[in-house]
Write a protein that holds these residues in place. Structure first.
Motif, PDB file in Angstrom:
ATOM      1  N   GLY A 134       0.861  -1.164   0.000  1.00 14.56           N
ATOM      2  CA  GLY A 134       0.000   0.000   0.000  1.00 14.56           C
ATOM      3  C   GLY A 134       0.902   1.219   0.000  1.00 14.56           C
ATOM      4  N   THR A 161       0.905   5.750  -0.747  1.00  7.32           N
ATOM      5  CA  THR A 161       0.327   6.978  -1.292  1.00  7.32           C
ATOM      6  C   THR A 161       1.083   7.345  -2.566  1.00  7.32           C
ATOM      7  OG1 THR A 161       1.802   8.349   0.064  1.00  7.32           O
ATOM      8  CG2 THR A 161      -0.382   7.859   0.965  1.00  7.32           C
ATOM      9  N   PHE A 207      -4.503   6.819  -2.622  1.00  5.54           N
ATOM     10  CA  PHE A 207      -3.993   5.555  -2.110  1.00  5.54           C
ATOM     11  C   PHE A 207      -3.848   4.561  -3.261  1.00  5.54           C
ATOM     12  CE2 PHE A 207      -6.371   6.922   1.844  1.00  5.54           C
ATOM     13  CZ  PHE A 207      -5.224   7.297   2.532  1.00  5.54           C
ATOM     14  N   PHE A 217      -2.720   0.248  -4.166  1.00  2.00           N
ATOM     15  CA  PHE A 217      -2.465  -1.105  -3.663  1.00  2.00           C
ATOM     16  C   PHE A 217      -2.082  -1.989  -4.835  1.00  2.00           C
ATOM     17  CE2 PHE A 217      -3.977  -5.460  -3.268  1.00  2.00           C
ATOM     18  CZ  PHE A 217      -3.273  -5.877  -2.146  1.00  2.00           C
ATOM     19  N   ARG A 230     -10.453   3.072  -0.693  1.00  2.00           N
ATOM     20  CA  ARG A 230     -10.795   3.198   0.722  1.00  2.00           C
ATOM     21  C   ARG A 230     -10.028   2.148   1.523  1.00  2.00           C
ATOM     22  NH1 ARG A 230     -15.696   2.369  -1.304  1.00  2.00           N
ATOM     23  NH2 ARG A 230     -16.118   0.705   0.204  1.00  2.00           N
ATOM     24  N   ASN A 231      -9.469   2.561   2.647  1.00  2.71           N
ATOM     25  CA  ASN A 231      -8.691   1.642   3.469  1.00  2.71           C
ATOM     26  C   ASN A 231      -9.461   0.400   3.865  1.00  2.71           C
ATOM     27  OD1 ASN A 231      -6.060   2.648   3.702  1.00  2.71           O
ATOM     28  ND2 ASN A 231      -6.680   4.174   5.210  1.00  2.71           N
ATOM     29  N   GLU A 232     -10.755   0.554   4.107  1.00  2.00           N
ATOM     30  CA  GLU A 232     -11.536  -0.576   4.613  1.00  2.00           C
ATOM     31  C   GLU A 232     -11.731  -1.686   3.586  1.00  2.00           C
ATOM     32  OE1 GLU A 232     -14.519   2.854   3.796  1.00  2.00           O
ATOM     33  OE2 GLU A 232     -12.499   2.586   4.619  1.00  2.00           O
ATOM     34  N   LEU A 255      -9.199  -2.686   1.565  1.00  2.00           N
ATOM     35  CA  LEU A 255      -7.907  -3.303   1.323  1.00  2.00           C
ATOM     36  C   LEU A 255      -7.725  -4.536   2.201  1.00  2.00           C
ATOM     37  CD1 LEU A 255      -5.581  -0.180   1.139  1.00  2.00           C
ATOM     38  CD2 LEU A 255      -6.433  -1.567  -0.747  1.00  2.00           C
ATOM     39  N   ARG A 293       1.430  -0.099   4.876  1.00  2.00           N
ATOM     40  CA  ARG A 293       1.234   1.253   4.361  1.00  2.00           C
ATOM     41  C   ARG A 293       2.557   2.004   4.256  1.00  2.00           C
ATOM     42  NH1 ARG A 293      -3.694   1.571   8.455  1.00  2.00           N
ATOM     43  NH2 ARG A 293      -5.326   0.722   7.106  1.00  2.00           N
ATOM     44  N   GLU A 315      -6.330  -1.818  15.091  1.00  2.00           N
ATOM     45  CA  GLU A 315      -5.635  -1.389  13.880  1.00  2.00           C
ATOM     46  C   GLU A 315      -4.206  -1.938  13.945  1.00  2.00           C
ATOM     47  OE1 GLU A 315      -4.064  -0.418  10.794  1.00  2.00           O
ATOM     48  OE2 GLU A 315      -6.092   0.423  10.859  1.00  2.00           O
ATOM     49  N   LYS A 371       2.961   1.219   9.494  1.00  2.00           N
ATOM     50  CA  LYS A 371       3.105   2.365   8.609  1.00  2.00           C
ATOM     51  C   LYS A 371       4.587   2.695   8.470  1.00  2.00           C
ATOM     52  CE  LYS A 371      -1.203   4.513  10.289  1.00  2.00           C
ATOM     53  NZ  LYS A 371      -1.408   3.708  11.529  1.00  2.00           N
TER      54      LYS A 371
END
Length: 211
Positions: A87, A89, A99, A101, A131-133, A135, A141, A163, A167
């Protein structure tokens, strides 16, 4: 095919660590360090490859070499994934970012093809994109701050103790005594990983950058 293993928490040597830190509203920890990226930068420029793609790939190899960075919390269970994916940016010419992936590969050409495809998609889209949800849990990240070097970093968080996706943030390299030093921030769930495990990532990342 994705493979994973459910950790037996009762027999896990991190049981107390996991329960202790998971009880906190913000169980995250991390630190910022530097890696010497001189050789990797020179190699990338000589071969006409993207330096970003080069160090992102090496970071992903290093991440996948550390079990604790492949642990995730899912439905009250701790899962060890065989592999985690990418993941990141991606910046746009208008100053916004989206974002991205894509699947990890040890093969740089395959990895870079996936990255370049995502760069094109983000550049031709608006907003955050993915959206993160949606992935998969087994990704990590990455983000890059290419304008400045840094010695500390603050991430936004929703204070969700479940979580569990680490990161990693890269900055602009600085030059000292003709060497290039890339600042790298790593943040992880302290119930799943300790400073030792982040140090293993940095050690392997540096080894790969030196090749």
């Amino acid at each position: 095919m994705e493979t994973m293993k459910v950790i037996d928490i009762e027999r896990w040597n991190r049981k107390e660590h996991y329960e202790f830190f998971s009880g906190m509203a913000s169980p995250y920890f991390g630190f910022t360090s530097e890696v010497d990226c001189t050789k990797a930068y020179d190699n990338a420029k000589e071969s006409g490859q993207s330096f970003f793609a080069t160090y992102l790939h090496k970071s992903m190899i290093a991440v996948n070499s550390v079990d604790e960075l492949r642990l995730r919390i899912a439905d009250e269970q701790v899962i060890l994934y065989d592999q985690v994916h990418v993941g990141s940016t991606i910046g746009r010419p208008d100053g916004t970012f989206g974002f991205s992936f894509f699947h990890y590969s040890e093969d740089f050409e395959v990895f870079n093809a996936g990255l370049q495809d995502q760069i094109k998609k983000v550049h031709h889209s608006t907003g955050l994109g993915i959206r993160n949800e949606v992935l998969p849990l087994n990704h990590i990240r990455h983000t890059t701050i290419p304008w400045n070097s840094f010695s500390a970093l603050l991430h936004p968080t929703n204070f969700d103790p479940k979580e569990s996706i680490p990161k990693i943030t890269f900055g602009k390299f600085s030059i000292r005594e003709s060497r290039k030093f890339l600042p790298v921030s790593v943040e992880a769930h302290h119930g799943l990983a300790d400073g030792l495990h982040l140090a293993k990532y940095f050690e392997e990342f540096q080894r790969l950058l030196n090749l």
